[in-house]
Write a protein that holds these residues in place. Structure first.
Motif, mmCIF file in Angstrom:
data_model
loop_
_atom_site.group_PDB
_atom_site.id
_atom_site.type_symbol
_atom_site.label_atom_id
_atom_site.label_comp_id
_atom_site.label_asym_id
_atom_site.label_seq_id
_atom_site.Cartn_x
_atom_site.Cartn_y
_atom_site.Cartn_z
ATOM 1 N N PHE A 296 0.839 -1.203 0.000
ATOM 2 C CA PHE A 296 0.000 0.000 0.000
ATOM 3 C C PHE A 296 0.873 1.252 0.000
ATOM 4 N N LEU A 297 1.914 1.248 0.824
ATOM 5 C CA LEU A 297 2.804 2.413 0.892
ATOM 6 C C LEU A 297 3.471 2.665 -0.455
ATOM 7 N N GLU A 298 3.943 1.608 -1.097
ATOM 8 C CA GLU A 298 4.598 1.778 -2.394
ATOM 9 C C GLU A 298 3.640 2.384 -3.404
ATOM 10 N N ARG A 299 2.409 1.952 -3.388
ATOM 11 C CA ARG A 299 1.429 2.518 -4.319
ATOM 12 C C ARG A 299 1.196 3.995 -4.046
ATOM 13 N N THR A 300 1.171 4.387 -2.762
ATOM 14 C CA THR A 300 0.872 5.783 -2.430
ATOM 15 C C THR A 300 2.056 6.705 -2.682
ATOM 16 N N CYS A 301 3.191 6.139 -3.089
ATOM 17 C CA CYS A 301 4.291 6.997 -3.547
ATOM 18 C C CYS A 301 4.052 7.474 -4.977
ATOM 19 N N ALA A 302 3.134 6.819 -5.682
ATOM 20 C CA ALA A 302 2.884 7.150 -7.083
ATOM 21 C C ALA A 302 1.466 7.603 -7.353
ATOM 22 N N GLU A 303 0.581 7.482 -6.360
ATOM 23 C CA GLU A 303 -0.807 7.906 -6.523
ATOM 24 C C GLU A 303 -1.377 8.229 -5.149
ATOM 25 N N PRO A 304 -2.404 9.071 -5.082
ATOM 26 C CA PRO A 304 -2.978 9.415 -3.783
ATOM 27 C C PRO A 304 -3.632 8.201 -3.132
ATOM 28 N N ALA A 305 -3.611 8.172 -1.802
ATOM 29 C CA ALA A 305 -4.334 7.123 -1.077
ATOM 30 C C ALA A 305 -5.827 7.360 -1.215
ATOM 31 N N THR A 306 -6.542 6.329 -1.574
ATOM 32 C CA THR A 306 -8.001 6.392 -1.648
ATOM 33 C C THR A 306 -8.565 5.219 -0.860
ATOM 34 N N GLU A 307 -9.851 5.291 -0.574
ATOM 35 C CA GLU A 307 -10.470 4.193 0.172
ATOM 36 C C GLU A 307 -10.463 2.905 -0.649
ATOM 37 N N ASN A 308 -10.646 3.008 -1.960
ATOM 38 C CA ASN A 308 -10.604 1.809 -2.798
ATOM 39 C C ASN A 308 -9.227 1.177 -2.784
ATOM 40 N N LEU A 309 -8.196 2.025 -2.845
ATOM 41 C CA LEU A 309 -6.827 1.504 -2.792
ATOM 42 C C LEU A 309 -6.565 0.853 -1.438
ATOM 43 N N PHE A 310 -7.041 1.471 -0.374
ATOM 44 C CA PHE A 310 -6.874 0.914 0.968
ATOM 45 C C PHE A 310 -7.582 -0.439 1.070
ATOM 46 N N ARG A 311 -8.809 -0.491 0.570
ATOM 47 C CA ARG A 311 -9.570 -1.744 0.647
ATOM 48 C C ARG A 311 -8.909 -2.844 -0.188
ATOM 49 N N GLU A 312 -8.329 -2.466 -1.296
ATOM 50 C CA GLU A 312 -7.646 -3.442 -2.156
ATOM 51 C C GLU A 312 -6.524 -4.157 -1.407
ATOM 52 N N HIS A 313 -5.856 -3.454 -0.506
ATOM 53 C CA HIS A 313 -4.705 -4.038 0.188
ATOM 54 C C HIS A 313 -5.066 -4.632 1.545
ATOM 55 N N PHE A 314 -6.007 -4.018 2.251
ATOM 56 C CA PHE A 314 -6.307 -4.474 3.614
ATOM 57 C C PHE A 314 -7.611 -5.263 3.717
ATOM 58 N N GLY A 315 -8.464 -5.176 2.715
ATOM 59 C CA GLY A 315 -9.692 -5.951 2.725
ATOM 60 C C GLY A 315 -10.862 -5.289 3.419
ATOM 61 N N PHE A 316 -10.708 -4.047 3.855
ATOM 62 C CA PHE A 316 -11.805 -3.305 4.484
ATOM 63 C C PHE A 316 -11.571 -1.820 4.254
ATOM 64 N N GLY A 317 -12.602 -1.022 4.525
ATOM 65 C CA GLY A 317 -12.550 0.394 4.212
ATOM 66 C C GLY A 317 -12.127 1.256 5.380
ATOM 67 N N TYR A 318 -12.241 2.564 5.174
ATOM 68 C CA TYR A 318 -11.756 3.527 6.161
ATOM 69 C C TYR A 318 -12.521 3.449 7.482
ATOM 70 N N ALA A 319 -13.829 3.290 7.436
ATOM 71 C CA ALA A 319 -14.617 3.267 8.681
ATOM 72 C C ALA A 319 -14.182 2.098 9.564
ATOM 73 N N ASP A 320 -14.026 0.924 8.960
ATOM 74 C CA ASP A 320 -13.551 -0.231 9.725
ATOM 75 C C ASP A 320 -12.142 0.006 10.241
ATOM 76 N N ALA A 321 -11.300 0.639 9.430
ATOM 77 C CA ALA A 321 -9.922 0.902 9.854
ATOM 78 C C ALA A 321 -9.893 1.823 11.070
ATOM 79 N N GLU A 322 -10.731 2.856 11.059
ATOM 80 C CA GLU A 322 -10.786 3.763 12.211
ATOM 81 C C GLU A 322 -11.240 3.030 13.464
ATOM 82 N N ASP A 323 -12.230 2.133 13.325
ATOM 83 C CA ASP A 323 -12.692 1.355 14.482
ATOM 84 C C ASP A 323 -11.585 0.451 15.006
#
Length: 572
Positions: A296-323
């Motif tokens: 995920f970090l490597e990708r965000t060196c070349a493109e902005p972090a988005t919720e879709n990108l986050f979900r692609e790598h971690f399997g869940f979205g921002y709301a779950d991540a905050e919890d």
């Protein structure tokens, strides 16, 4: 209507000043320590001024000893056993750092780092001359200090554009192999990495090292501290105590609004939350989570972090991540986590008497960097430090006028002074010897370009094709060495703008590669896009503009990108 060529020329002229403005703005971010380094350790009262050591040559005392290791040179005036213990500890600390931070996310340096070690017993006497001078110059000022209110730094790391050096006063009796990587050392490695790492990662990862312990081959992150000591105690006692987090979208933003607002409490929360996220991701309880984080970090060196990108790598979205992060915080406050590094081969430290040339080269290069630090913090003493640096390097040149490393240091001293004419022969000699020092090739190309452009007034202000080829050859040699320097690519743009020779598509691709390595330096994507546009490659220009605007961290740096985009879309 302005032409693409005129836009490109104008952007080239403002590139260096735009980059300097962005660097100054970036320095307002939490923990930013760009430019000359700050002292690594200090345990004295704030009322005491600490000066960098001024290494006036002493006729008495222990001889200087020297050792060369992969990626490191050591110059020591300590006993061999104490020097060996310290260097082994330093080596182990770098191994432990790689256990937490993979080498591919650290800046790489082809120029060996340099450690200068001096006995702590000589600390008070070694800079007596400069302390006395400061007392004299300070005597009639409102904040005049007594000699006992002026001390010498126990250690200091100073950074050049392509290398770094560190000075340490060593307690020889208590020298230990348990050496820690300091936050400023970690920050310098992160900031030298290309492609550039996102700001949230640099701020968060550096924060981890305020809570780090190094022992043998284990790196331990102590229980974290939250935004205040009181808040930390309350959450530790009662996990249900309110502890609101920033939205993940805000924390991972290319340019978080809280950083732009520069509110200390919000900046603290952003930095602490980024560190908590990194700690959560790297704690090895869930298989594959750390690998997902690095991808995920490597990708965000070349493109902005988005919720879709986050979900692609971690399997869940921002709301779950905050919890999950909120649930993790109370445990992180109480529980340390350890990372054990695999045993690495111990360095073969072969200390010997240092030659006079080695002493002059390493001391002189260190003293050269001290000049810039002192100019910022103690300007009334800058001339004293500069005299010492010049004396040391000139003494070395008299001993050996062919040492390319020493000649490079002497040339860079004059460059730092703005005295390009005097620097030129030293830089030329160092480059002729094929020195590993990317800044030498950059400074030589910059020096030639300025002189040849001035001479080309009778030729419509243009340099010849042959001169352009020579400049690009020098800049290519700089690009071939680590670290990459953004000013190299800026100067390449200036060269292409100053000649009637036309760059090939491969030449333009080199400019694009530089722009993609330094997206936070928005002048580079703008310049590379303008050159694509100038030579009819509108598709590539548009892609670079989109890339630059997506990753530009500061609104102040977006103006040149918008200008090229406006021309591309033929809007005023």
């Amino acid at each position: 209507m302005k032409t693409a060529s005129s836009i490109c020329r104008r952007l080239t002229h403002i590139a260096l000043s735009a980059a300097a403005a962005l660097t100054a703005l970036a320095g307002s971010l939490p923990g930013a320590e760009r430019g000359h380094a700050r002292p690594e350790i200090t345990d004295v009262s704030e009322r005491i001024i600490e000066l960098p050591p001024l290494l006036v040559e002493e006729r008495q005392g222990a001889p200087w000893r020297y050792a060369s290791l992969p990626g490191l040179e050591v110059l020591s005036r300590c006993k061999d056993d104490a020097t060996g213990r310290f260097v082994r500890g330093w080596w182990r600390a770098q191994t432990m750092l790689r256990r937490l931070l993979p080498a591919e996310f650290q800046g790489q340096f082809d120029v060996p780092a340099k450690l200068i070690l001096h006995s702590q017993n000589a600390k008070n006497a070694i800079s007596r001359e400069v302390i006395d001078e400061m007392v004299r110059k300070d005597r009639n000022t409102p904040n005049a200090r007594r000699p006992d209110m002026i001390g010498v730094m126990p250690n200091l790391r100073l950074n050049d554009r392509d290398s770094w050096l560190a000075f340490v006063f060593l307690d020889e009796k208590r020298a230990t192999e348990s050496i820690a990587c300091t936050p400023s050392h970690v920050r310098a490695l992160l900031e030298a990495r290309t492609p550039q790492l996102p700001l949230w990662f640099i701020a968060g990862f550096v924060q981890l090292f305020y809570d780090a312990e190094f022992f043998q081959m284990t790196l331990t992150l102590r229980g974290t501290q939250w935004t205040t000591e009181a808040h930390t105690r309350l959450i530790a006692r009662n996990p249900a105590y309110p502890h609101a987090l920033l939205p993940f979208e805000e924390m991972l933003a290319v340019a978080p609004r809280i950083a732009a607002n520069n509110q200390p409490a919000n900046l603290q929360l952003w930095r602490k939350q980024a560190a908590l996220f990194i700690r959560w991701a790297l704690e090895e309880k869930i298989p594959g989570r750390a690998d997902a984080f690095w991808k995920f970090l490597e990708r965000t060196c070349a493109e902005p972090a988005t919720e879709n990108l986050f979900r692609e790598h971690f399997g869940f979205g921002y709301a779950d991540a905050e919890d999950r992060l909120s649930d993790y915080l109370p445990a992180a406050l109480r529980r340390p986590i350890s990372f054990v590094a695999l045993a690495a081969d111990e360095p073969n430290i072969k200390l010997r008497l240092a030659s006079a040339g080695e002493i002059a080269r390493i001391k002189g290069d260190w003293e050269r960097l001290e000049v810039g630090y002192v100019q910022i913090h103690f300007p009334m003493l800058a001339s004293k430090y500069r005299e010492q640096a010049l004396r040391t390097l000139e003494h070395g040149r008299q001993l050996d006028s062919t040492d390319p490393q020493l000649l490079a240091a002497l040339g860079l001293l004059y460059c730092d002074d703005g005295n390009d004419a005097t620097a030129l022969p030293y830089l030329e000699a160092a480059a002729k010897a094929k020195i590993v020092r990317p800044r030498v090739y950059y400074e030589l190309a910059r020096n030639y370009l300025r002189a040849w452009t001035a001479q080309g007034v009778s030729n419509d202000g243009k340099i010849s094709v042959e001169q352009a080829a020579r400049l690009l050859e020098l800049l290519s040699m700089a690009r071939a060495q680590a670290p990459q320097l953004p000013e190299v690519y800026q100067t390449m743009c200036a060269v292409w703008d100053a000649t009637n020779a036309k760059p090939t598509y491969e030449d333009l691709a080199v400019l694009e590669a530089g722009a993609r390595m330094f997206p936070q330096n928005t002048s580079l994507p703008a310049l590379a896009a303008a050159f694509y546009l100038r030579h009819g490659h509108t598709k590539q220009a548009a892609a670079l503009i989109d890339f630059g605007l997506a990753l530009a961290p500061y609104a102040e740096g977006r103006e040149s990108l918008v200008k090229v985009r406006n021309f591309l879309t033929k809007t005023p």
